[in-house]
Write a protein that holds these residues in place. Structure first.
Motif, mmCIF file in Angstrom:
data_model
loop_
_atom_site.group_PDB
_atom_site.id
_atom_site.type_symbol
_atom_site.label_atom_id
_atom_site.label_comp_id
_atom_site.label_asym_id
_atom_site.label_seq_id
_atom_site.Cartn_x
_atom_site.Cartn_y
_atom_site.Cartn_z
ATOM 1 N N GLN A 75 0.825 -1.212 0.000
ATOM 2 C CA GLN A 75 0.000 0.000 0.000
ATOM 3 C C GLN A 75 0.858 1.260 0.000
ATOM 4 N N TRP A 76 0.394 2.269 -0.737
ATOM 5 C CA TRP A 76 1.027 3.594 -0.753
ATOM 6 C C TRP A 76 -0.045 4.602 -1.149
ATOM 7 N N GLY A 77 0.268 5.888 -1.126
ATOM 8 C CA GLY A 77 -0.759 6.854 -1.502
ATOM 9 C C GLY A 77 -0.357 8.293 -1.293
ATOM 10 N N LEU A 78 -1.336 9.177 -1.518
ATOM 11 C CA LEU A 78 -1.095 10.609 -1.431
ATOM 12 C C LEU A 78 -2.364 11.335 -1.015
ATOM 13 N N GLY A 79 -2.180 12.592 -0.602
ATOM 14 C CA GLY A 79 -3.299 13.448 -0.256
ATOM 15 C C GLY A 79 -3.136 14.799 -0.927
ATOM 16 N N VAL A 80 -4.250 15.521 -1.055
ATOM 17 C CA VAL A 80 -4.237 16.863 -1.633
ATOM 18 C C VAL A 80 -4.425 17.858 -0.494
ATOM 19 N N MET A 101 2.122 -14.534 -8.782
ATOM 20 C CA MET A 101 2.245 -14.105 -10.172
ATOM 21 C C MET A 101 0.982 -13.406 -10.674
ATOM 22 N N ASN A 102 -0.023 -13.320 -9.825
ATOM 23 C CA ASN A 102 -1.282 -12.659 -10.179
ATOM 24 C C ASN A 102 -1.387 -11.356 -9.406
ATOM 25 N N MET A 103 -1.672 -10.257 -10.082
ATOM 26 C CA MET A 103 -1.714 -8.943 -9.436
ATOM 27 C C MET A 103 -2.935 -8.143 -9.869
ATOM 28 N N GLN A 104 -3.415 -7.334 -8.941
ATOM 29 C CA GLN A 104 -4.442 -6.345 -9.273
ATOM 30 C C GLN A 104 -4.145 -5.060 -8.512
ATOM 31 N N LEU A 105 -4.044 -3.961 -9.250
ATOM 32 C CA LEU A 105 -3.830 -2.639 -8.653
ATOM 33 C C LEU A 105 -5.172 -1.967 -8.478
ATOM 34 N N GLN A 106 -5.431 -1.507 -7.249
ATOM 35 C CA GLN A 106 -6.675 -0.806 -6.941
ATOM 36 C C GLN A 106 -6.366 0.541 -6.301
ATOM 37 N N ALA A 107 -7.337 1.455 -6.402
ATOM 38 C CA ALA A 107 -7.244 2.762 -5.751
ATOM 39 C C ALA A 107 -8.510 2.999 -4.949
ATOM 40 N N SER A 108 -8.401 3.835 -3.930
ATOM 41 C CA SER A 108 -9.552 4.128 -3.073
ATOM 42 C C SER A 108 -9.502 5.575 -2.612
ATOM 43 N N LEU A 109 -10.673 6.188 -2.506
ATOM 44 C CA LEU A 109 -10.795 7.549 -1.980
ATOM 45 C C LEU A 109 -11.280 7.548 -0.534
ATOM 46 N N ASP A 110 -11.542 6.358 0.030
ATOM 47 C CA ASP A 110 -12.008 6.271 1.421
ATOM 48 C C ASP A 110 -11.226 5.229 2.211
ATOM 49 N N ASN A 111 -9.953 5.035 1.828
ATOM 50 C CA ASN A 111 -9.069 4.083 2.518
ATOM 51 C C ASN A 111 -9.662 2.680 2.530
ATOM 52 N N PHE A 112 -10.331 2.322 1.433
ATOM 53 C CA PHE A 112 -10.889 0.996 1.225
ATOM 54 C C PHE A 112 -11.979 0.630 2.229
ATOM 55 N N ALA A 113 -12.682 1.646 2.723
ATOM 56 C CA ALA A 113 -13.875 1.370 3.521
ATOM 57 C C ALA A 113 -14.955 0.752 2.635
ATOM 58 N N ASN A 119 -1.942 3.977 -17.119
ATOM 59 C CA ASN A 119 -2.589 5.263 -17.386
ATOM 60 C C ASN A 119 -3.746 5.486 -16.407
ATOM 61 N N LEU A 120 -3.668 6.557 -15.631
ATOM 62 C CA LEU A 120 -4.732 6.879 -14.672
ATOM 63 C C LEU A 120 -5.672 7.972 -15.180
ATOM 64 N N SER A 121 -5.346 8.576 -16.312
ATOM 65 C CA SER A 121 -6.107 9.731 -16.804
ATOM 66 C C SER A 121 -7.551 9.400 -17.139
ATOM 67 N N SER A 122 -7.824 8.137 -17.476
ATOM 68 C CA SER A 122 -9.173 7.756 -17.872
ATOM 69 C C SER A 122 -10.102 7.512 -16.687
ATOM 70 N N PHE A 123 -9.571 7.556 -15.479
ATOM 71 C CA PHE A 123 -10.399 7.336 -14.286
ATOM 72 C C PHE A 123 -10.888 8.687 -13.769
ATOM 73 N N THR A 124 -12.140 8.997 -14.038
ATOM 74 C CA THR A 124 -12.680 10.320 -13.702
ATOM 75 C C THR A 124 -12.628 10.603 -12.203
ATOM 76 N N ASN A 178 -7.892 12.156 -0.322
ATOM 77 C CA ASN A 178 -6.798 11.201 -0.139
ATOM 78 C C ASN A 178 -7.010 10.025 -1.088
ATOM 79 N N VAL A 179 -5.934 9.596 -1.731
ATOM 80 C CA VAL A 179 -5.992 8.448 -2.642
ATOM 81 C C VAL A 179 -5.019 7.390 -2.139
ATOM 82 N N THR A 180 -5.541 6.209 -1.868
ATOM 83 C CA THR A 180 -4.730 5.090 -1.394
ATOM 84 C C THR A 180 -4.671 4.032 -2.488
ATOM 85 N N PHE A 181 -3.472 3.553 -2.778
ATOM 86 C CA PHE A 181 -3.281 2.488 -3.759
ATOM 87 C C PHE A 181 -2.914 1.193 -3.043
ATOM 88 N N ARG A 182 -3.443 0.093 -3.551
ATOM 89 C CA ARG A 182 -3.059 -1.228 -3.057
ATOM 90 C C ARG A 182 -2.781 -2.141 -4.241
#
Length: 261
Positions: A93-98, A122-134, A186-191, A201-205
């Motif tokens: 997990q990692w992330g950033l805030g504005v 060998m299997n991966m999935q990258l996810q993002a969350s705006l509520d710390n994965f609540a 590419n993250l630009s397509s995620f509105t 806050n955006v958290t990545f896992r």
């Protein structure tokens, strides 16, 4: 009167066109990480307007030692799957805030990965969350990575992201790399990751799981050398129309008083 007009024009221009600054918003330097089971890695300094969180692991995996890397073991599960990886907390997990008074839009995510053996996750999935994965995360990318530092080299041609033990032309340190950069996401397509307001806050896992042959000692790591990085734009927030109108009104009153004098 001329000075007031110049000041008014300058104020309006500054508020109506806050400059976007393209930058690496958050990154993690793994070079220099000791050959020890470090619990976390602090983020490198972020640009003004961006805060960050440390690079950590989920509760389901254990810290493993790796020089210039961020590694974990105990990925083995009786029934390996994405659902179980999420339930068990098998992720990095990692992330950033504005910061207040700023806005940001995310455009890219970069990773470098390392597996110690053929049966490492060998299997991966990258996810993002705006509520710390609540709530369930936003699926950014799902992929397989087969690169490894041990075992027999894969067949030819290699499968996608099958590096390290295979001489793949054009790869960084192909065949001997201590870790492999994954193609930029590419993250630009995620509105939901665009025009983030101050306080967001955006958290990545990065969830990972193996197969029935995965053992407790098989490791999977971020790096080496290169940690996760998120790129994008950060800008001073443009005032709301009502706030802009108040400023303009005050400036016009000042101009009127000046003209009377």
């Amino acid at each position: 009167m001329k000075a007031y007009r110049v000041s008014l024009i300058a104020a309006l221009a500054a508020m109506a066109a806050a400059q976007l600054q393209a930058a690496t918003l958050v990154s993690y330097k793994l070079s220099g990480v000791a050959n020890a089971a470090v619990p976390s890695v602090a983020a490198s300094p972020s640009p003004v307007g961006i805060t960050n969180i440390a690079l950590t692991r989920g509760a389901g995996i254990n810290a493993a030692a790796l020089t210039n890397g961020f590694s974990a073991d105990t990925w083995n599960r009786p029934a390996p799957s994405l659902e179980n990886a999420i339930a068990n907390g098998d992720y990095f997990q990692w992330g950033l805030g504005v910061a207040p008074g700023y806005t940001a839009s995310l455009s890219t995510a970069d990773l470098a990965l390392r597996r110690s053996a053929a049966s490492s996750p060998m299997n991966m999935q990258l996810q993002a969350s705006l509520d710390n994965f609540a709530t369930p995360g936003i699926v950014i990318s799902s992929f397989n990575y087969y690169g490894r530092t041990s075992g027999t080299a894969p067949g030819t041609p290699p499968a996608p992201y099958e590096y390290m033990t295979t001489d793949v032309p054009g790869r960084l340190n192909a065949g001997t790399s201590p870790g492999d950069p994954i193609p930029t996401v590419n993250l630009s397509s995620f509105t939901s990751l665009q025009n983030l307001a101050g306080g967001a806050n955006v958290t990545f896992r990065l969830y990972a799981w193996g197969n029935a042959s995965t053992t407790a000692t098989n490791t999977f790591a971020l790096g080496r050398m290169i940690g996760p990085a998120v790129g994008g734009d950060v800008a001073v927030a443009v005032p709301e129309p009502t706030s802009l109108a108040l400023v303009c009104g005050a400036a016009m009153i000042g101009l009127a008083i000046r003209r009377r004098q």
